[in-house]
Design an enzyme around this catalytic site. Sequence first.
Site, PDB file in Angstrom:
ATOM      1  N   ASP A 194      57.648 -37.439   7.155  1.00 57.62           N
ATOM      2  CA  ASP A 194      58.573 -39.020   7.904  1.00 57.62           C
ATOM      3  C   ASP A 194      57.301 -39.730   8.528  1.00 57.62           C
ATOM      4  O   ASP A 194      57.666 -38.883  10.187  1.00 57.62           O
ATOM      5  CB  ASP A 194      59.949 -37.905   9.176  1.00 57.62           C
TER       6      ASP A 194
ATOM      7  N   LYS B  56      55.341 -49.980  11.621  1.00 52.45           N
ATOM      8  CA  LYS B  56      54.717 -49.670  12.489  1.00 52.45           C
ATOM      9  C   LYS B  56      52.897 -49.239  12.307  1.00 52.45           C
ATOM     10  O   LYS B  56      52.605 -48.413  13.436  1.00 52.45           O
ATOM     11  CB  LYS B  56      55.164 -47.807  12.880  1.00 52.45           C
TER      12      LYS B  56
HETATM   13  C1  PLP Z   1      59.814 -40.519  13.922  1.00 49.16           C
HETATM   14  C2  PLP Z   1      59.842 -41.854  12.852  1.00 49.16           C
HETATM   15  N1  PLP Z   1      60.935 -41.809  11.627  1.00 49.16           N
HETATM   16  C3  PLP Z   1      62.153 -42.410  11.110  1.00 49.16           C
HETATM   17  C4  PLP Z   1      61.766 -43.762  11.507  1.00 49.16           C
HETATM   18  C5  PLP Z   1      62.711 -45.202  11.570  1.00 49.16           C
HETATM   19  O1  PLP Z   1      61.912 -46.195  10.391  1.00 49.16           O
HETATM   20  P1  PLP Z   1      62.425 -47.454   9.934  1.00 49.16           P
HETATM   21  O2  PLP Z   1      63.717 -47.594  11.075  1.00 49.16           O
HETATM   22  O3  PLP Z   1      61.428 -48.497  10.057  1.00 49.16           O
HETATM   23  O4  PLP Z   1      63.371 -47.328   8.676  1.00 49.16           O
HETATM   24  C6  PLP Z   1      61.366 -43.724  12.529  1.00 49.16           C
HETATM   25  C7  PLP Z   1      62.216 -45.089  14.154  1.00 49.16           C
HETATM   26  O5  PLP Z   1      62.335 -45.540  14.474  1.00 49.16           O
HETATM   27  C8  PLP Z   1      60.636 -43.335  13.235  1.00 49.16           C
HETATM   28  O6  PLP Z   1      59.856 -43.141  14.213  1.00 49.16           O
END
Ligand code: PLP
Lengths: 419, 152
Positions: free
Chosen positions: A213, A239
């Site tokens: 991730d 992000k």
């Molecule tokens: C470490 C991590 N994984 C996954 C996500 C999920 O991302 P998204 O909401 O863009 O799908 C985030 C976002 O907050 C994150 O910080």
Amino acid sequence: MSIKSDAALPSVNTVYDVNRIREDFPILKQVVHGKPLVYLDNAATTQKPLQVLKELEKYYYTMNANIHRGVHALSQEATEAYESARIKIKKFINALGKNEIIFTRGTTESINLVAQSYGRKNFNEGDEIIISHMEHHSNIVPWQLICEEKKAKLRVIPIDDSGELIFEEFEKMINERTKFVSVVYASNSLGTVNPVKKIIEVAHSFNVPVLLDAAQAVNHLKIDVQELDCDFLAFSGHKLYGPTGIGILYGKVNHLDSMPPYQGGGDMISKVTFEKTLYNELPYKFEAGTPNIAGAIGLGAAIDYVGKTGLDKIARYENELLEYATEKISELKGLRIIGTSKNKISVLSFVLENVHPHDVGTFLDFEGVAIRTGHHCTQPIMDRYGIPATSRASFGMYNTFEEVDVLIRGLKKILEVFG
Amino acid sequence: MEQELRELYQQVILDHNKAPRNFRKIEDASNFAEGYNPLCGDNVTVYMKIDKNNIIQDISFQGSGCAISKASASLMTSMLKGKTVEEAEKLFNNFHDLVTDKLGDKPDMENLGKLAVFAGVREFPARVKCASLAWHTMLSALHNKNEKVVTE
Ligand SMILES: Cc1ncc(COP(=O)(O)O)c(C=O)c1O
């Protein structure tokens, strides 16, 4: 940046001209409660530069059409722009081929895709899936869902007080029942950068694939999927200074080839009859329906934008901001930093002894400072530290040392009021 | 401090946050309920002792939360001790009107008394849940539903 004669200021940024960068982000000129906006919620989402906004506008102004299906000029132009964004992303993470790059809605959808498609095909009763204690909910729940369905077991690598994975525990945990490892590259609430290369090496010695991730890593660390040898990698455009609603799943071609489709519909087929449907080739097999065309193009523009300054410089600068902020914030009475790993991205989570993060958030908002307060979608981490929530300041490429000072001044005011 | 902020964090609220009243468990409670706000992790448990004449003999709370939610629970327990169940329900409605300011429902300021300090919450939509969590939990305890109240 006006250089104040304040002795507390560090040797002001020499990595790049941050004022020049700030010019590219019109939103930074916003005024909040009468104060200049100090945007320190970059781990939630980053702001978008003009270069990205202009690409989005250009797409809708001049080439909006559906892709992969029209012979007319606009459709071909749009298809070309969409596919050239894919190539930018392939280069950005150094994938072997563009057929390994799948456009999704974001990290969450990318992980769900793997859990549902790879998991449904390969997991069986008694199998074990390993994640860590510092996962975002989006790297917990999809695995819980498939584990429940398959009667597989979810195992969790513990973390120590500094917020680092206890690697020996992972080595003890992995065994011949392990079918998958999915871990966060950099933690959104602790900032910890995990030793992912070592994790992948150990997992591969058991023939276990690894998903990273990389939601918080892509805007800070240069990622080379071939060098890392990860099997899957997920991240979100928003992000990385790109638009919301677009993200990436990278997967090694041999995995993606053997996986069943995640969703059915248009674009993901090569031939449909009521008796049998033939699936399209990669990556289209996993891109059912009309995608977020503008989003993909915008993400391509964001990658170009970041590339202009260079991720290495951005990371160096953000690390300086983090170091400065960490030093300053540590001087405050009753403040505890949550996440003190030596290797961190620019995320600073903290709790104040007598002030709840929610109150901190409201007070700082009145100083124009936007931070995140809450559990940051990582409730197990909060439980691990025995706290309900933290306040989190996270820095992006356009933040300044003065903005750190505004944050610190705001926190001092709060301590006076609640003192 | 800015005007709006000062209205939200009145001295009474800061005081109750620092030294919450009735912050304890009632071991022989006749009624209790747990409340949880998943958005910020606030949680509160409200305990009550209600006698056969429907009078709240004792009421207390425990839990963790922000200044607004702690002060709200603290003031609520001070106000409700000695009141009847019906009076508590009425006050719940008055308080609800006060913090949500629904058009046409002019809050009954006289009945609200000290609780009027929470009027500032209206200007902070993100904080309304903080102020009302204890009250929702109290209502659930009154009816002895014993189910977790979740606000979001
Ligand atoms: C470490 C991590 N994984 C996954 C996500 C999920 O991302 P998204 O909401 O863009 O799908 C985030 C976002 O907050 C994150 O910080």
